[in-house]
Motif scaffolding. Structure first.
Motif, PDB file in Angstrom:
ATOM      1  N   ARG A 172       0.811  -1.214   0.000  1.00  0.00           N
ATOM      2  CA  ARG A 172       0.000   0.000   0.000  1.00  0.00           C
ATOM      3  C   ARG A 172       0.845   1.266   0.000  1.00  0.00           C
ATOM      4  O   ARG A 172       0.488   2.268  -0.620  1.00  0.00           O
ATOM      5  CB  ARG A 172      -0.934   0.024   1.224  1.00  0.00           C
ATOM      6  N   TYR A 231     -10.870   5.010   3.240  1.00  0.00           N
ATOM      7  CA  TYR A 231     -10.399   5.193   4.606  1.00  0.00           C
ATOM      8  C   TYR A 231     -10.045   3.867   5.286  1.00  0.00           C
ATOM      9  O   TYR A 231      -9.375   3.864   6.331  1.00  0.00           O
ATOM     10  CB  TYR A 231     -11.457   5.924   5.441  1.00  0.00           C
ATOM     11  N   GLU A 232     -10.515   2.751   4.715  1.00  0.00           N
ATOM     12  CA  GLU A 232     -10.274   1.454   5.335  1.00  0.00           C
ATOM     13  C   GLU A 232      -9.132   0.685   4.697  1.00  0.00           C
ATOM     14  O   GLU A 232      -8.480  -0.130   5.371  1.00  0.00           O
ATOM     15  CB  GLU A 232     -11.540   0.606   5.275  1.00  0.00           C
ATOM     16  N   TYR A 233      -8.861   0.925   3.396  1.00  0.00           N
ATOM     17  CA  TYR A 233      -7.871   0.112   2.674  1.00  0.00           C
ATOM     18  C   TYR A 233      -6.602   0.920   2.390  1.00  0.00           C
ATOM     19  O   TYR A 233      -6.635   2.123   2.302  1.00  0.00           O
ATOM     20  CB  TYR A 233      -8.453  -0.405   1.366  1.00  0.00           C
ATOM     21  N   ARG A 258      -4.070  -0.919   7.671  1.00  0.00           N
ATOM     22  CA  ARG A 258      -5.247  -0.872   6.803  1.00  0.00           C
ATOM     23  C   ARG A 258      -5.621  -2.285   6.349  1.00  0.00           C
ATOM     24  O   ARG A 258      -4.794  -3.173   6.276  1.00  0.00           O
ATOM     25  CB  ARG A 258      -4.963   0.022   5.587  1.00  0.00           C
ATOM     26  N   LYS A 259      -6.897  -2.479   6.008  1.00  0.00           N
ATOM     27  CA  LYS A 259      -7.389  -3.781   5.584  1.00  0.00           C
ATOM     28  C   LYS A 259      -6.626  -4.303   4.364  1.00  0.00           C
ATOM     29  O   LYS A 259      -6.301  -3.547   3.459  1.00  0.00           O
ATOM     30  CB  LYS A 259      -8.876  -3.696   5.238  1.00  0.00           C
TER      31      LYS A 259
END
Length: 355
Positions: free
Chosen positions: A187, A353-355, A224-225
């Motif tokens: 990421r 916002y999650e990944y 993060r996921k």
């Protein structure tokens, strides 16, 4: 006892596409998926580091160049693609992801290394980070110098990647990128130089760790996921929605924006100046595009930092999405996958916002 390599169709592969090795039970079993790139490139001379030909060397030759790998893992090689990474397509991503998930589902596979060209390595890594369905290590690796160059960085990078892929410490940390003795989250990492071997940097959040003397040392992990916590599933996907990136600059125009919409884009990522700001003509163009059902994400061309929601633009009013701190190319990856689930900008914003 010998490992037999097979193609995705179940056929036994030839030595040109596969390497067999004797199983040592005390070592992890690592599959290396080769896709081409500079790490498999050749130059006219040993000093050729520009103008070389990428994706020429097969997986068998890559592994033979690093015999020390056999001391740290039972390695099986597979040549899935043989291309320079600027030619990677969505179809390549889907095929690669499905093959990775197929391999990781086997009890005989402890980790996977993917050799890849550096130009789009970060995008492939992030895509896999969102769709791999296993907590086993998946490590992407490449090089900045072709295999024929003096001080080629590929062999040691490959050795280190195998070490990490076979490491229990790497389990559950998401898809990783290993070059230049550094371990990065898929990421967070980006290519930042056209030529330097330390090109892969993580400007916002730093490396996850380092590899020293063949031993990985982790200091943090991504929160993060990813992978097993991700909602995205490519098992039944045969294509991805079309998403284009638009670049912001002084005295901009909406010509390219309108062309992208006319070509059938389902989403647009705008790489804005500063905090994702928009030239007035571009803002109106994005508003018009959204009225036609195109989802809009504001990113930044700066290379680091968070794009603030409702900072430069009233995102709540316009129903635009902000990319958080994802760069434009990674925002495109996430938007494509988000669009396979929903067209609701609020839900897509939550994904960013999650990944």
């Amino acid at each position: 006892m010998q490992i037999e390599c097979t193609s995705t169709k179940g056929d036994r592969l030839t030595d040109a596409t596969c390497t067999n090795t004797t199983i040592q039970p005390q070592l992890p079993n690592v599959v290396i998926i080769a896709t081409g790139g500079t790490i498999a490139g050749t130059g006219a001379t040993s000093t050729t580091t520009v103008g070389y030909t990428a994706a020429k060397v097969g997986i068998d030759s890559l592994l033979n160049a690093v015999p020390e790998i056999k001391k740290v893992a039972n390695v099986k090689g597979e040549q899935l693609f043989q291309i320079a990474s600027q030619h990677i397509t969505n179809d390549h991503w889907l095929k690669l992801a499905k093959r990775v998930n197929q391999l990781l589902a086997s009890n005989d596979v402890d980790g996977i290394v993917i050799t890849h060209g550096t130009d789009t390595l970060e995008e492939t890594a992030y895509f896999l980070n969102l769709v791999v369905k296993s907590d086993k290590p998946v490590v992407l690796v490449g090089s900045m110098r072709p295999s024929t160059a003096i001080s080629a960085d590929g062999p040691l990078n490959l050795y280190n990647a195998v070490v990490v892929a076979g490491s229990k410490q790497a389990k559950g940390k998401g898809v990783l990128v290993c070059l230049n003795d550094e371990i990065s989250s898929a990421r967070d990492v980006s290519k930042t130089s056209t030529m330097l071997i330390e090109t892969f940097q993580t400007p916002d959040l730093g490396y996850l760790g380092y590899i020293q003397a063949g031993v990985p040392h982790f200091y943090r992990q991504a929160t993060r996921k990813h992978t097993t916590a991700s909602e995205f599933d490519v098992s039944r996907l045969n294509s991805l929605p079309r998403v284009e990136i638009l670049y912001g600059y002084a005295n901009n125009s909406r010509v390219m924006l309108d062309a992208a919409v006319a070509a059938g884009a389902k989403g647009l990522v705008h790489a804005g100046t500063g905090n994702g700001s928009l030239f007035s003509e571009i803002e109106q163009g994005l508003i018009d595009a959204q009225k036609k059902g195109v989802e809009i994400v504001r990113s930044s061309r700066t290379g680091s930092g968070i794009v603030a929601r409702n900072g430069e633009v009233n995102d709540d009013k316009l129903n635009f999405v902000v990319a958080d701190n994802l760069n434009p190319q990674k925002a495109r990856v996430l938007l494509m996958l988000a669009l396979t689930k929903t067209n609701d900008p609020k839900t897509i914003q939550q994904a960013f916002y999650e990944y």
